[in-house]
Scaffold this active site. Structure first.
Site, PDB file in Angstrom:
ATOM      1  N   CYS A 157     -23.103  18.952  -2.860  1.00  0.00           N
ATOM      2  CA  CYS A 157     -24.212  18.011  -3.000  1.00  0.00           C
ATOM      3  C   CYS A 157     -24.466  17.293  -1.665  1.00  0.00           C
ATOM      4  O   CYS A 157     -24.933  17.910  -0.727  1.00  0.00           O
ATOM      5  CB  CYS A 157     -23.942  17.057  -4.157  1.00  0.00           C
ATOM      6  SG  CYS A 157     -25.439  16.310  -4.839  1.00  0.00           S
ATOM      7  N   HIS A 202     -22.897  21.243  -8.756  1.00  0.00           N
ATOM      8  CA  HIS A 202     -21.496  20.882  -8.985  1.00  0.00           C
ATOM      9  C   HIS A 202     -20.816  21.898  -9.900  1.00  0.00           C
ATOM     10  O   HIS A 202     -21.129  21.991 -11.080  1.00  0.00           O
ATOM     11  CB  HIS A 202     -21.406  19.506  -9.632  1.00  0.00           C
ATOM     12  CG  HIS A 202     -21.939  18.393  -8.785  1.00  0.00           C
ATOM     13  ND1 HIS A 202     -21.142  17.664  -7.922  1.00  0.00           N
ATOM     14  CD2 HIS A 202     -23.187  17.898  -8.650  1.00  0.00           C
ATOM     15  CE1 HIS A 202     -21.877  16.751  -7.306  1.00  0.00           C
ATOM     16  NE2 HIS A 202     -23.124  16.876  -7.729  1.00  0.00           N
ATOM     17  N   GLU A 232     -17.355  21.786  -9.561  1.00  0.00           N
ATOM     18  CA  GLU A 232     -16.039  21.133  -9.549  1.00  0.00           C
ATOM     19  C   GLU A 232     -15.925  19.979 -10.533  1.00  0.00           C
ATOM     20  O   GLU A 232     -14.834  19.499 -10.822  1.00  0.00           O
ATOM     21  CB  GLU A 232     -15.749  20.612  -8.135  1.00  0.00           C
ATOM     22  CG  GLU A 232     -16.278  19.222  -7.811  1.00  0.00           C
ATOM     23  CD  GLU A 232     -17.800  19.035  -7.868  1.00  0.00           C
ATOM     24  OE1 GLU A 232     -18.238  17.880  -7.975  1.00  0.00           O
ATOM     25  OE2 GLU A 232     -18.547  20.038  -7.810  1.00  0.00           O
TER      26      GLU A 232
END
Length: 233
Positions: A87, A176, A178
């Protein structure tokens, strides 16, 4: 293999990457940049993970530490470190490599599909990725122009540039893979003002009702990390 990560706000950490590193016994260190922590020496780590945050890469007047962080990221890239940007971290990597970061036409917040293009086949670390994946998004900016010699590997209807690879060492993800449940809840709490009406902005209720979507994306993040670590042996 020693991992170091940069965290910009208390509630946005590397999530499943931390679990993966601990499972493999890889040493972890970090710079909590909001606490004005110092950066490590280049000799003290092998991989750098640069996390997200609500700030923008061009807000150096408001966040003066951005200038030093950019210098550190570029130094890490030039030192041949593996750099994973997520990001804001991806946008910082794009910026220091000569790309352009601007407001995206649309915000993307929630569970949204991305499509991987033919370029993904150039990188064996993505060998198990599907052609399309529903990921978690939370961004309003994008790398609207890729750095020289970088190539895109993913796009979506709401954002043309979703991920890029540079030099076989820099992996930048606008989305994302993670993230964990607690971080999603923290984002909904701390960044609720960003959830303006838009074609690609989902409601808090919808986002929370689809938390089970985390399992497959975390699986692909771990597979990417496995492949990446094996390729460096």
């Amino acid at each position: 293999m020693r991992l170091h990560y940069i965290q910009h706000v208390p509630f946005e950490h590397p999530g499943i990457i931390l679990d993966w590193a601990q499972e493999h016994g890889y040493p972890l260190s970090n710079t909590q940049i909001y606490q004005e922590d110092a950066f490590p020496a280049q000799k003290d780590f092998d991989w750098l993970i640069v996390m997200g945050g609500p700030m923008n890469i061009y807000e150096e007047d408001k966040y003066p530490w951005l200038k030093k962080e950019k210098e550190f990221i570029l130094q890490s890239i030039n030192s041949g470190k593996i750099v994973i940007g997520i990001c804001l971290g991806a946008q910082l990597a794009a910026d220091v490599l000569g790309g352009k970061v601007t407001k995206n036409e649309q915000k993307e917040i929630g569970w949204l599909p991305v499509t991987f293009n033919e370029n993904i086949k150039k990188e064996s670390v993505f060998s198990d990725f599907p052609e399309e994946m529903t990921v978690f998004q939370w961004h309003g900016d994008t790398f609207s122009q890729l750095p020289p010699n970088a190539y895109s590997i993913a796009q979506s209807k709401g954002c043309k540039q979703q991920a890029f690879v540079y030099g076989g060492t820099v992996y930048a993800f606008q989305f994302h893979l993670e993230i964990g449940e607690n971080t999603i809840k923290d984002l909904l709490h701390h960044c609720s003002d960003e959830m303006t009406v838009g074609d690609y902005v989902q409601t808090s209720e919808y986002i929370l009702n689809n938390i089970p979507m985390l399992e497959p994306i975390q699986k692909y993040m771990k597979k990417f990390l496995d492949n990446l670590s094996e390729s460096r042996v």
